[in-house]
Design an enzyme around this catalytic site. Structure first.
Site, PDB file in Angstrom:
ATOM      1  N   HIS A 368       0.817  -1.213   0.000  1.00 16.09           N
ATOM      2  CA  HIS A 368       0.000   0.000   0.000  1.00 16.09           C
ATOM      3  C   HIS A 368       0.846   1.256   0.000  1.00 16.09           C
ATOM      4  O   HIS A 368       0.527   2.246  -0.643  1.00 16.09           O
ATOM      5  CB  HIS A 368      -0.925   0.009   1.219  1.00 16.09           C
ATOM      6  N   ARG A 475      -9.542   3.558  -9.089  1.00 18.26           N
ATOM      7  CA  ARG A 475      -9.530   2.322  -8.288  1.00 18.26           C
ATOM      8  C   ARG A 475     -10.132   2.619  -6.917  1.00 18.26           C
ATOM      9  O   ARG A 475      -9.432   3.077  -6.009  1.00 18.26           O
ATOM     10  CB  ARG A 475      -8.090   1.829  -8.110  1.00 18.26           C
ATOM     11  N   ARG A 511     -14.278   2.246 -10.941  1.00 19.61           N
ATOM     12  CA  ARG A 511     -14.355   0.793 -10.881  1.00 19.61           C
ATOM     13  C   ARG A 511     -14.856   0.406  -9.493  1.00 19.61           C
ATOM     14  O   ARG A 511     -14.371   0.948  -8.490  1.00 19.61           O
ATOM     15  CB  ARG A 511     -12.973   0.185 -11.113  1.00 19.61           C
ATOM     16  N   GLU A 610     -10.580  -8.967 -17.926  1.00 20.91           N
ATOM     17  CA  GLU A 610      -9.372  -9.383 -17.210  1.00 20.91           C
ATOM     18  C   GLU A 610      -9.291 -10.895 -17.087  1.00 20.91           C
ATOM     19  O   GLU A 610      -8.272 -11.428 -16.675  1.00 20.91           O
ATOM     20  CB  GLU A 610      -9.348  -8.832 -15.783  1.00 20.91           C
ATOM     21  N   ASN A 633      -3.136  -6.143 -16.741  1.00 15.88           N
ATOM     22  CA  ASN A 633      -2.288  -6.742 -15.695  1.00 15.88           C
ATOM     23  C   ASN A 633      -2.811  -8.125 -15.336  1.00 15.88           C
ATOM     24  O   ASN A 633      -2.071  -9.099 -15.283  1.00 15.88           O
ATOM     25  CB  ASN A 633      -2.289  -5.886 -14.421  1.00 15.88           C
ATOM     26  N   ASP A 634      -4.121  -8.173 -15.087  1.00 17.15           N
ATOM     27  CA  ASP A 634      -4.700  -9.463 -14.714  1.00 17.15           C
ATOM     28  C   ASP A 634      -4.877 -10.357 -15.933  1.00 17.15           C
ATOM     29  O   ASP A 634      -4.624 -11.554 -15.868  1.00 17.15           O
ATOM     30  CB  ASP A 634      -6.035  -9.251 -13.995  1.00 17.15           C
ATOM     31  N   ARG A 644       1.487 -12.012 -11.376  1.00 17.63           N
ATOM     32  CA  ARG A 644       2.040 -10.687 -11.705  1.00 17.63           C
ATOM     33  C   ARG A 644       2.963 -10.149 -10.618  1.00 17.63           C
ATOM     34  O   ARG A 644       3.777  -9.267 -10.867  1.00 17.63           O
ATOM     35  CB  ARG A 644       0.908  -9.694 -11.980  1.00 17.63           C
ATOM     36  N   CYS A 681      -6.487  -0.313 -19.464  1.00 17.05           N
ATOM     37  CA  CYS A 681      -6.070   0.448 -18.288  1.00 17.05           C
ATOM     38  C   CYS A 681      -4.998  -0.254 -17.461  1.00 17.05           C
ATOM     39  O   CYS A 681      -4.716   0.148 -16.341  1.00 17.05           O
ATOM     40  CB  CYS A 681      -7.266   0.819 -17.424  1.00 17.05           C
TER      41      CYS A 681
END
Ligand code: PEP
Ligand code: MG
Length: 756
Positions: A368, A475, A511, A610, A633-634, A644, A681
């Site tokens: 984080h 996000r 999202r 994804e 990414n996913d 990843r 994205c």
């Protein structure tokens, strides 16, 4: 024979303190110290060896050996008895030194007449700074108390070395080890280069009062501080409300275990009994533990070291009353924060303008604090082993958040090279800044909309700074991840409203909560799953816990009253899930209308692509969704079955390979055929070469980290897209097993004068 002679360690420490305060030269002070120690320990010899930057131990002062040997006699770490002590960071007591296999004879010292030998490492933060030795002519056995007394004395010498005082008596080029330059490497977690000075996030306590006036008084102080700390830990554990400090429940539990450990308590008491103050006892016991555990290769033991460190630190702060946090006002304006670990909220409390970088012992790219560092644009490197023990407040330090390199106390040529690199970067940023208001239109007139990804309030100014088309991915889970508990409806509403106000005239794409897997909410009960990336996450949680999703949707719908609102759902794996999510939105809209609430002027519902299964249902999902957004990414992690976040496999497969590009082209093609807008994205959209490939296979909209907009725009405006497409299409279509087209595309870009 009773252990400590000549007045005991307490008297010695008091005398040494006086010597430390005398206004004499560093050499004179050292000379006095060795005389005092020798006489107090009834030894004929006392010598101090200091570890130099070249890993050599140099004799800095002696009583009893030949004075001419001072600054002449040296030995490598590991060589001779003194070298052995430095290497092992452990005391060594011998009644017949010359019988020891490691004994090495230095003729200039004249030490052959001494039989017994006692040496202890001079330690600070678990690092060896030198060795302190006493020797006796007669063959004798040193008692445990004498060993301890010498260890305590060595703490004073550690202070003296750390203070930098000895620097005045070193020969040019023979820097002492504590001040040697270090080149360390960790994991790059936030781009950029920062040059500045170390600010320890949790300042190390400086123990000034070593000698106790009253032993039983010190025992009482220790007991009270430990009791207080235990209560504090119990309270924190009970509250469970500990986010933001980087302390999770299991860390606190481990600390509580140590705090109740009898062995630890016994060692502290023994140290006080030798004449130390409670704080000096904590430091002495901790020094010892660190030296031992740091050499351990067992990760479990190293974790215990962290727990012990935390505990000792808390105790020291309590005992000395020194502040546990940095005095923010006295921070230099080129501060590089150094911490073992840090919660995201804590980083946000620092004044951004003074921060040039961040270095952490823990914290990978998806931690984080890394997310926040990236949002703030602070260069950061994580996973740098032991960094908090290797630096002192004020040390010069360089952070390269692009390569993961950290340079501590750099030599001037290294510093100049990095300064030049930083200047170059800044110049490039200026160039990008000039492109701010230039639309991303290719040489042959095709516009690619460049949106930015966001998730925190600190991201919002970047919309204007970068000239982003809008926010293409907000996000929402970041707010949840930084909070101490589930954000209430009002808190969510406020955040979404602020976001919409920051981008007043364009639709923002939110999202819904994408939690689970690597995105952990500390206050949510932890699910033990064997494969969390394939487990209960994102929309799966949203559909199984509709109350959570409904609350978020309500906050979004109400925040966007009168506005054009775009909502998309993460990790959708089949049409039925998207239908279910749409059904929940429809019910919320109906609820709001029924109760007389105003609603958004337009509402679009999109799906994130994804999960590979959707690639085989593209027509159906396109018919249901208002827009598509590819979470590359996913998608790529699932396509190649390569985690990843796992360094071993993350870069094993290339997104610029024919299969990945064919999958991505198929999605773009299906979207266009159905007349539904498609955006990508994931991180790949923010990399110039990848963005060029995406444009060539049909993407007309990308959403990326704010810092990527300039470089991607510079690439796209230099490209002739029809030509790039003509070059790339046959390669993507070829079924010849090529693992990557990267080199081909880079070559093409270079030849075509496209900066990538
Ligand atoms: C993605 O998967 O590409 C994406 C944009 O979502 P996240 O990185 O938040 O999982
Ligand atoms: Mg994703």
């Amino acid at each position: 024979m009773r252990a400590v002679l000549g007045g005991g360690p307490r008297l010695l420490l008091r005398r040494l303190r006086e010597v430390m305060a005398e206004p004499v030269s560093a050499q004179a002070r050292l000379d006095k110290i060795v005389v005092l120690i020798a006489s107090n320990m009834v030894a004929e010899v006392c010598s101090v060896y200091v570890l130099r930057a070249d890993a050599t131990l140099e004799l800095f002062a002696t009583e009893g050996l030949n004075r001419e040997a001072v600054h002449l006699t040296t030995m490598r770490s590991g060589e001779g008895l003194v070298g052995l002590i430095a290497q092992r960071a452990e005391p060594l007591a011998l009644s017949e030194a010359q019988a020891h296999p490691a004994f090495s004879y230095k003729p200039e010292t004249g030490e052959e007449i001494y039989h017994s030998f006692l040496g202890v490492p001079i330690l600070r933060g678990g690092n060896t700074l030198g060795v302190l030795v006493v020797q006796n002519r007669a063959s004798r056995t040193y008692s445990e108390e004498e060993v301890e007394a010498l260890q305590v004395t060595s703490m004073l010498l550690a202070e003296m070395i750390a203070s930098g005082e000895l620097q005045s008596i070193v020969r040019p080029g023979d820097d002492i080890a504590l001040h040697r330059p270090l080149a360390l490497t960790g994991t790059a977690i936030s781009d950029g280069i920062g040059l500045g000075h170390v600010v320890l996030h949790e300042p190390r306590v400086v123990v000034k009062q070593l000698v106790a006036e009253n032993v039983s008084g010190e025992m009482r102080r220790l007991d009270a501080a430990i009791e207080d700390m235990r209560e504090n830990l119990n309270r924190l554990i009970e509250q469970g409300d500990i986010l933001g400090t980087g302390e999770h429940r299991d860390v606190l539990e481990a600390m509580r275990m140590v705090a109740n450990d009898r062995g630890w308590m016994r060692r502290l008491r023994e140290a006080i009994a030798t004449g130390l103050t409670a704080e000096a006892a904590v430091e002495s016991v901790q020094n010892d533990a660190r030296a031992k555990l740091q050499r351990s290769t067992d990760p479990y033991m190293r974790d215990r070291l962290h727990d012990l460190d935390d505990l000792a630190n808390r105790l020291l702060h309590k005992l000395t009353g020194q502040s546990f946090v940095v005095d923010r006002a006295s921070m230099p304006d080129n501060a590089i924060l150094v911490a073992r670990t840090m919660g995201p909220a804590v980083l946000l409390e620092y004044e951004r303008a003074r921060l040039r970088g961040l270095v952490l012992e823990e914290g990978g790219p998806s931690s984080h604090v890394a997310i926040v560092a990236r949002a703030l644009g602070i260069p950061a490197v994580g996973e740098v082993a032991n960094i908090t023990d290797l630096v002192e407040t004020g040390d010069a330090i360089i952070v390269d958040g692009t390569s993961g390199d950290v340079r501590v106390r750099p030599q001037s040529d290294v510093e100049n090279a990095y300064a030049e690199k930083a200047r170059l970067r800044a110049r490039r940023q200026e160039q990008y800044q000039k492109l701010r208001d230039v639309p991303a239109v290719t040489r042959d007139g095709i516009e690619i909309k460049l949106h930015m990804n966001a998730g925190l309030l600190v991201d919002l100014p970047h919309v204007a700074e970068t000239g982003a088309a809008s926010i293409g991915l907000f996000r929402t889970e970041l707010q949840f991840m930084l909070a101490a508990r589930f954000p209430r409806m009002r808190e969510q509403f406020n955040l979404y409203r602020t976001v919409l106000e920051a981008v007043p005239d364009r639709p923002v794409t939110f999202r819904t909560l994408d939690i689970g897997s690597d995105k952990v909410l500390p206050y949510m009960e932890k699910m033990e799953e064997d494969n969390p990336a394939l487990g209960w996450r994102a929309i799966r949680i949203g559909l199984d816990r509709p109350a959570l999703l409904r609350l978020q949707l309500r906050a979004l719908l109400r925040a966007a009253v009168g506005r054009h609102l775009r909502i998309m759902f993460p990790m959708v794996a089949c049409c039925a899930e998207f239908d279910a999510a749409k059904g929940i939105v429809a019910r919320e809209v109906a609820y709001l209308k029924k109760h007389g609430y105003a609603t958004p002027s337009a509402l679009e519902l999109g799906v994130m692509i994804e999960v590979p299964s959707l690639l085989f249902e593209l027509d159906a999902i396109c018919a249901k969704a208002d827009f598509l957004s590819v979470g590359s990414n996913d998608l790529v992690q699932y396509l190649f079955a390569a985690d990843r976040d796992n360094k071993r496999v993350a870069d094993r497969f290339d997104v610029l390979s024919p299969p990945a590009l064919r999958a991505l082209a198929t999605i773009a093609g299906a979207g266009h055929a159905a007349g539904k807008p498609v955006t990508l994205c994931g991180e790949m959209g923010g990399k110039p070469l990848e963005a060029l490939a995406l444009a060539a296979i049909g993407y007309r909209s990308l959403s990326m980290a704010p810092a990527s907009i300039g470089p991607v725009k510079a690439t796209l405006i230099a490209a002739d897209l029809a030509e790039t497409e003509a070059f790339l299409t046959p390669l993507v279509g070829a079924h010849d097993g090529m693992p990557s087209l990267r080199a081909h595309l880079r070559d093409y870009a270079e030849k075509s004068g496209i900066p990538v």
